[in-house]
Design a protein around this motif. Structure first.
Motif, PDB file in Angstrom:
ATOM      1  N   SER A  90       0.847  -1.185   0.000  1.00 33.44           N
ATOM      2  CA  SER A  90       0.000   0.000   0.000  1.00 33.44           C
ATOM      3  C   SER A  90       0.882   1.233   0.000  1.00 33.44           C
ATOM      4  CB  SER A  90      -0.913   0.018   1.242  1.00 33.44           C
ATOM      5  OG  SER A  90      -1.751  -1.115   1.240  1.00 33.44           O
ATOM      6  N   PRO A  91       0.700   2.126  -0.973  1.00 34.42           N
ATOM      7  CA  PRO A  91       1.548   3.313  -1.017  1.00 34.42           C
ATOM      8  C   PRO A  91       1.270   4.205   0.176  1.00 34.42           C
ATOM      9  CG  PRO A  91      -0.251   3.505  -2.588  1.00 34.42           C
ATOM     10  CD  PRO A  91      -0.295   2.106  -2.055  1.00 34.42           C
ATOM     11  N   PRO A  92       2.291   4.879   0.700  1.00 38.89           N
ATOM     12  CA  PRO A  92       2.077   5.788   1.828  1.00 38.89           C
ATOM     13  C   PRO A  92       1.276   7.005   1.374  1.00 38.89           C
ATOM     14  CG  PRO A  92       4.307   6.025   0.969  1.00 38.89           C
ATOM     15  CD  PRO A  92       3.688   4.858   0.257  1.00 38.89           C
ATOM     16  N   PRO A  93       0.499   7.602   2.268  1.00 37.76           N
ATOM     17  CA  PRO A  93      -0.256   8.799   1.890  1.00 37.76           C
ATOM     18  C   PRO A  93       0.694   9.956   1.596  1.00 37.76           C
ATOM     19  CG  PRO A  93      -0.352   8.442   4.264  1.00 37.76           C
ATOM     20  CD  PRO A  93       0.307   7.237   3.681  1.00 37.76           C
ATOM     21  N   PRO A  94       0.320  10.849   0.680  1.00 36.00           N
ATOM     22  CA  PRO A  94       1.215  11.971   0.370  1.00 36.00           C
ATOM     23  C   PRO A  94       1.337  12.896   1.567  1.00 36.00           C
ATOM     24  CG  PRO A  94      -0.933  12.300  -0.641  1.00 36.00           C
ATOM     25  CD  PRO A  94      -0.932  10.910  -0.083  1.00 36.00           C
TER      26      PRO A  94
END
Length: 240
Positions: A90-94
């Motif tokens: 899961s990509p980290p939140p910006p």
């Protein structure tokens, strides 16, 4: 994908696809060899995909299978979601924008302006941009360009599609994970309309120029933000 949802879906679509002959068969639809030939992959690899022993096919392979099976736009999106569901990454939140960047955007109103990350996600925008961009609930300008709504919104769609693909390719080539992930997604959901442009990119996208959005002709400028992970501000000025 503990239950091999991707493999089940591919097999179900294969069995629901009309074979190239009218001869009576013991099994419905296409044989594995027929689908493999259409998609340009080996029968052994297709077997592994259907059985779930290989669950990491490339976007190119999935796009070829989607083309060979005549998948609709909704089926292509479902295919991508099945692959995504099987990923544990899961990509980290910006990170939040600096207050001064948000203040700059507020000061630009009523100009149509937006802060974009390298992958084309709209991190913040003015009300005018939100009104005329046509994005609706979509938050990524590249994904929107290759959607049915984007094709309708841009009268000069060929130009816009080329520039959006070039922008995404430039970010992916510089190692932006979100850009690479989106390119993988669009290779499946948009197919050749995206990959033919993405693979052929030979120049950086323009930093200034004109675009038509619906009935509006706009001139745009790009401002790159220091210390913001290659984020950029796009400003659109309506020509009268």
């Amino acid at each position: 994908m503990a239950d091999n949802a991707l493999g089940r879906f591919l097999r179900a679509r294969r069995e629901a696809t009309a074979p190239p002959t009218t001869e009576r068969r013991r099994t419905p639809g296409l044989r594995r060899g027929e689908l493999a030939d259409r998609a340009g992959i080996s029968v052994e690899y297709l077997t592994r995909l259907e059985r779930g022993t290989d669950r990491s096919p490339s976007g190119q392979v999935l796009a070829a299978l989607a083309d060979a099976l005549g998948m609709t736009a909704d089926e292509r999106i479902h295919l991508y979601r099945l692959v995504k569901a099987g990923s544990t990454c899961s990509p980290p939140p910006p990170p939040p924008l600096r207050p001064t960047v948000q203040a700059l955007l507020d000061a630009l109103a009523p100009t149509a302006a937006a802060v974009l990350d390298p992958a084309g996600d709209v991190l913040a925008c003015t009300e005018t941009f939100r009104t005329i961009s046509g994005l609706g609930d979509e938050r990524n300008v590249v994904r929107f360009a290759f959607s049915p709504a984007g094709r309708t919104h841009y009268p000069d769609w060929e130009q816009v599609a080329h520039d959006r693909a070039a922008s995404l390719r430039a970010a992916a080539d510089l190692g932006d994970h979100a850009a690479s992930t989106l390119a993988f997604e669009l290779s499946i959901t948009a197919g050749a309309a995206f990959t033919s442009r993405y693979d052929a990119v030979a120049a950086l996208p323009p930093a200034t120029g004109t675009e038509r959005w619906g009935p509006l002709l706009l001139v745009f400028e790009t401002l790159y933000l220091s210390g913001e992970g290659d984020n950029r501000v796009l400003l659109y000025f309506i020509q009268h």
